[in-house]
Structures are given as C-alpha cells and as structure tokens.
Design an enzyme around this catalytic site. Structure first.
Site, mmCIF file in Angstrom:
data_model
loop_
_atom_site.group_PDB
_atom_site.id
_atom_site.type_symbol
_atom_site.label_atom_id
_atom_site.label_comp_id
_atom_site.label_asym_id
_atom_site.label_seq_id
_atom_site.Cartn_x
_atom_site.Cartn_y
_atom_site.Cartn_z
ATOM 1 C CG LEU A 196 44.653 -7.312 41.649
ATOM 2 C CD1 LEU A 196 46.147 -7.108 41.156
ATOM 3 C CD2 LEU A 196 44.193 -8.778 41.438
ATOM 4 C CB ALA A 249 40.484 1.441 48.084
ATOM 5 N NE ARG A 252 36.132 -4.249 48.466
ATOM 6 C CZ ARG A 252 36.865 -5.127 47.805
ATOM 7 N NH1 ARG A 252 38.126 -4.880 48.197
ATOM 8 N NH2 ARG A 252 36.664 -5.322 46.606
ATOM 9 C CG ASP A 295 47.590 -3.353 53.500
ATOM 10 O OD1 ASP A 295 46.820 -2.750 54.245
ATOM 11 O OD2 ASP A 295 47.227 -3.792 52.377
ATOM 12 C CB SER A 337 45.158 -0.144 54.310
ATOM 13 O OG SER A 337 44.619 -0.627 53.120
ATOM 14 C CG HIS A 338 43.026 2.255 50.921
ATOM 15 N ND1 HIS A 338 43.561 1.168 50.995
ATOM 16 C CD2 HIS A 338 43.732 3.007 50.024
ATOM 17 C CE1 HIS A 338 44.531 0.965 50.081
ATOM 18 N NE2 HIS A 338 44.898 2.119 49.578
#
Lengths: 345, 345
Positions: free
Chosen positions: B187, B131, B317, B196, B55-56
């Site tokens: 978060l 992010a 990750r 997202d 998403s980033h």
C-alpha cells in the site's frame, strides 16, 4: 480528541511525577499487583498523564482496578525471558501485564540489537492497557530506532467485512533526532483509539462521521452505540485494515499470543484488559549507511517545517511534558480525592 | 483503480511468462541494461503484468526507457553487498535499480534471518520504479515474514503542511499461510499510487475527491493537475502522514539513501526513477512462540472470512495469476506491437 479533558481545565493540584507514581503504585498494590508490577504500571500511567495522553493516563485507573479485581489478569505475574536466537527474544508474560514483560526483556533486546544490528522482542500471554509510545520512546533516547505493535480485543470491522474482528491494533515508532526530542508516533489502526471513544461517551459528546457502527452495523456518531455492541472502523479504509491485519499476525501469529478475537473473558465480570501479545523491533542505526542517523532525521524535521508543518507527531506531548515538569502534573481536585481514597480504601 | 486497464479489455494475444520476460528483457538491454539487470527488471515487470498490477506492469516500460536514455540511472550498475553485523546487510546499488540490489543481497539476508531470527537489508543509492509486493512475496513462499518500505520522490503533502515533501512511500508485507497463498499487501502511504494517477490521466478520467491538490495547493480531481505541479495527500490524514515520515526515515535516514526531496534530476530530462533507498525486514517465524505461524495465519484468514470478508489483500492478484497461468498473459495487440518494435528498433 484526547487533548482536552475537562480534568485539565479545572486543576486543583500540581503533582510531581514521583508523587503521582507513588500514589498510583499504592492503588495498584492495594488491588493485587506486586510492588514491582505496580511501580512499572504506575510509572507508565503517570508519564502518560504528564504528557497529556489523557485517554491513557489516570483515566485508566478504574479499568486497571476492575480488571485486577476480576481475577482476569495476574498482577503478580513473573514474566519469563527466553533467549531464542542472536536477534530474537521471547517473553512469556505469564498472564500479567505487557509493560513488566518488556521491562525484563529490554536489556537483552538492546544488547542484541546493538550486536546484530536489529533484534525483535516477542511478548505473549500479556495484557496491554496503556499507550504504546512509552514502550518505544526510551529506545530512541538511547539512539535506537524502535517499532512496536500490539493487538487488543475485537472492536474493529475489517474493511469489506460485516462484523468486528480486529482490535484497535496500534503501531508506534520512535527515532532519535540530533538536536531535539525523538520523533515518536503512536497510532491506532482504528479510526480512533478505544480510550477516546470511552472519553467521548463519558462526556456525552458525539463523534465525527465515519468513525464507527452500531450493533446492527449501521454508521453511528454515538460513542455509547459503539461501546455497546457496535464497533470501530479501520482508519484509511482498506489500507488501515491491511495494517491492522498485519498487527494481528505479528502480535498473535508470531509471538504465540491470542488474536484479538480469541480470548473469552465472560467468566470474569469487570475484566477490561485484552489478553494478547506485543512485538517490538529495535534497530541500531549506527549499522546503516551514510551520515549519522540522528543528523539525518533532524534534516527531515527541518524540511517538514520548511513545507509548512507546524507540529510534528509527538510534539504536543513534549510540549505538555515540559509544562508538567515546570509546574507539576495538573490533576483535578475531585479526581485526586478519588485516587487518594483508592490508595487507602 | 488499477484493476481495469483497457489494455486487458481488448487483448489480442496471450503470452507465457517466459515469453513476456524475454521480450521485456530485450527492450531493456537495447536501452542500456546489462543482461542481468534487464532479466531482473523484466521478470519483475512481467510478474506484475501477469498478476494484473497494470500500473506497475508493461505500462512502466516507456518510463524505464526514458530514465535509462536520460543517463540518470545506471542500467549496468554492479551492486555491492556489505555484511555489517549478524543481522544487518547493506547494499550499495551503485545508482542502479533496487531489484538487482535486492537480488544480490537476498541470500545473505535469508541466511541471517534464519540464524538470528530477524534480519534487515538496507539498500541505498537505488532506483525503485516497480510494485513493492514482488519484493516481499517470495520470502513468504519460503515460510518467512517480510516487511519492506521504499521512499520515492516529492509528490505528497505531509498532513498539516502546505507543500509536498514525501514520496508515495509504500509499505509491503508478506506472511506465509498454511493452506493457501501467502498473505500479501502493498500500500502506498499516499491516497493512491503515482502510477494510478498517471493511468487516470492517460485515460482522461477524474479522480475521487480528497486524493490530491493542484499546483496552488487547492483540492483537485484532475489527475493532470496533480501530475503537473500538484501533489497527492497521505492516506488517512495524520496517520498515513506519520507512516510516510517513518518510511523516509527508514529508507533514507537508515540506509544512507536520499530522502524523496533530496535528488535533483533537472539535468537529466526524461529521468523518471526516484534515486532513494529501500529497507527490508525479514523475520523467521519458527523462532516465535506457540503454534506454527502459517497455521495461525490461516486461522486469521478463516476468521476474516467468517465475519463477511469477501476478498483478502492480495487475493485479486492470485486470482489473476491463476488466470494468466492458464491462458497466458493478455496483452493488447497495439501494445504488443509497440513492445516488439521497442525490442528491435
């Protein structure tokens, strides 16, 4: 949950803050605290009661007595301040309570924060048995921004794990506001605070679903099942769990205190207070860019009201405080008798 | 949510990190970024893609292009560092991106943190479209503890309010671990990240209940209804909402940047990047008490595994990173063609 204790619904006497502090101090001194420690804890506890934080007010006195009588905590400890670096203060609470440790390190912390722009106070070897917001709010009253975290005792299951490990690990934050009370919040990273589970158990109430698990790890709404071998869950799933982990790292890893799972009080029946650490970060917002910080926070509050927010975090406490200041702090007759007996007996 | 993009399920080519950085840098330079800014953003974006933060990752490139083309952000901005106090650094990002502003302030921030024990970097007048974890993780790789918050754009309804005000306002944290990767989390204080929601909308998927509301404030599971006039909710009810408020105060109140609701991009069609602020706090754990911090964090991780935790925050990750380093970063053919066309056309 902690808003309406039956103690407040049937008051019999209204005490001034100094009168309640004096009474609580006498109790704590009778149970092994030095005059200084007793005054510090009594002030903290009375202020919580005044502000309607019943789960951290006089409700805690039997716990304080129990833990002091067990020999688990040193009510006469003399905390030791260590000036480590231009923006870093450490305090060894010497197995005493966290509040007196904060009290002795506070002035140096504020001086460093104002000089350096930010400063940290790392308290270790300390017992924190109170609400966290009274630790941060006074900084905001001096125009500073404060953040504090404290770890506690194993009673929260990390998200994705089977068994408890973390404490309820609260985060408290305070910031000044130009024309109004400081903006203050204090939130357990568990679904609810441990004191609220205890209150629900003592009242025979059931909890909402999703709060905790029993000793077999099964979901339960019975507060006693949570207290007797069960555990709480983190708030907000993996996110609250990550924050709780951060609190462990900051309060134990960084200070030199215990993790929530590290201390063993089995040889001290009646011990109630987690023997861990606490971290405070204080920022001087006058070093920031742009407009006056307190004006900006007031603008945020204004906009929060504009989108329909009725009550800000901490506002209920301020309302209750004003009420207590006007008419005195309401204490139920039966409870007051118990407290007076404890102060004398 | 962001774990499985179809882009990864049908890869056609594996790129090395430098090759992907070079490609993205060429695109960003073609769309108005200076070489330095383009390299900084390309590195950030490629690292996110490498680590599976889809998403980033390259998913953001059309947004970068759109916002640059709109004239809303200055891709050639030269951030200005202000050395304010022994532990306080400010950076005016000059209406540019936040990552180059962090890059120019970083060395001074680390020097101050090591000397003073803690230091803060307050970035204002900045656009953060990436992010947050890539901003904190490198500090942990140097043995430091880092916390960062960034506010964004009005798309979250404060708990108890009727209409949106806050941004998704993420919190990221990184801490070193003795024998292992740093402990890192990132978060959003909203139920899910905005990226997202966009991914779910583009895939035509429905969201779980409790994520957001439509333009009338009614609960919806349709990501398009959230994007088109609707809003997200904070994670964890009033607690996530309080944390989101704190992020606004730290990123706008303290830095001198805009609140999430303060900027008006209506005259810049295609503008995508929130024009706000960012705060970073860096702590030198060697100033703390007790044992070596990284040994302590390793002990916490060991205990988290012992209570049944399978995967730590950030672990996915690191796993994905190792995989990408071994075989290259998987990019779907179609997407790679699009990127190559953007770099040339």
């Amino acid at each position: 949950m902690s808003a309406s204790s039956p103690l407040v619904e049937t008051p019999c006497e209204y005490l001034s803050l100094p009168a309640l502090v004096q009474l609580l101090q006498a109790i704590l001194q009778r149970h092994g605290c030095s005059a200084e420690v007793a005054r510090c804890l009594a002030q903290n506890c009375a202020v919580a009661e005044r502000d309607g934080s019943h789960s951290h007010g006089i409700f805690r006195i039997p716990g304080y007595i129990s833990t002091l009588d067990s020999g688990w905590v040193d009510g006469r400890a003399l905390p030791v301040v260590e000036d480590v670096a231009p923006a870093f203060v450490r305090v060894d609470a010497a197995n005493g309570f966290a509040q007196p440790a904060l009290a002795v390190g506070r002035e140096l912390l504020v001086r460093k924060a104002r000089a350096a722009g930010i400063a940290v106070l790392a308290i270790r070897n300390s017992h924190h048995f109170a609400a966290l917001w009274p630790d941060v709010e006074p900084f905001a009253e001096e125009g500073l921004v404060a953040l504090s975290v404290v770890n506690s005792m194993t009673c929260v299951v990390p998200h994705g794990a089977d068994r408890p490990l973390f404490g309820t690990n609260p985060i408290a934050f305070a910031a000044p506001q130009a024309k109004g009370q400081p903006i203050v919040f204090d939130l357990a990273t568990s679904t609810i605070a441990h004191g609220d589970v205890q209150i629900a158990a003592s009242k025979g109430e059931r909890l909402p679903p999703g709060i905790g698990v029993d000793s077999l790890g099964q979901p339960t709404q019975d507060p006693r099942a949570i207290l007797e071998g069960g555990a709480l869950l983190p708030f907000g799933g993996h996110k609250g769990s990550a924050l709780s982990m951060m609190v462990e790292l900051l309060c134990a890893g960084l200070t030199g205190g215990h993790f929530s799972f590290e201390f063993d009080w089995s040889n001290h029946p009646g011990a109630k207070t987690p023997w861990t650490g606490q971290l405070l970060i204080v920022i001087d917002p006058s070093k920031g860019g742009g407009q006056d910080f307190a004006e900006r926070s007031q603008e945020l509050v204004r906009q929060m009201h504009a989108v329909g927010l009725k009550r800000l975090p901490g506002e209920r406490r301020h309302w209750q405080r004003a009420r207590s200041q006007e008419r005195g702090i309401a204490i139920a007759c039966e409870r007051l008798e118990q407290l007076r007996a404890l102060a004398q007996g």
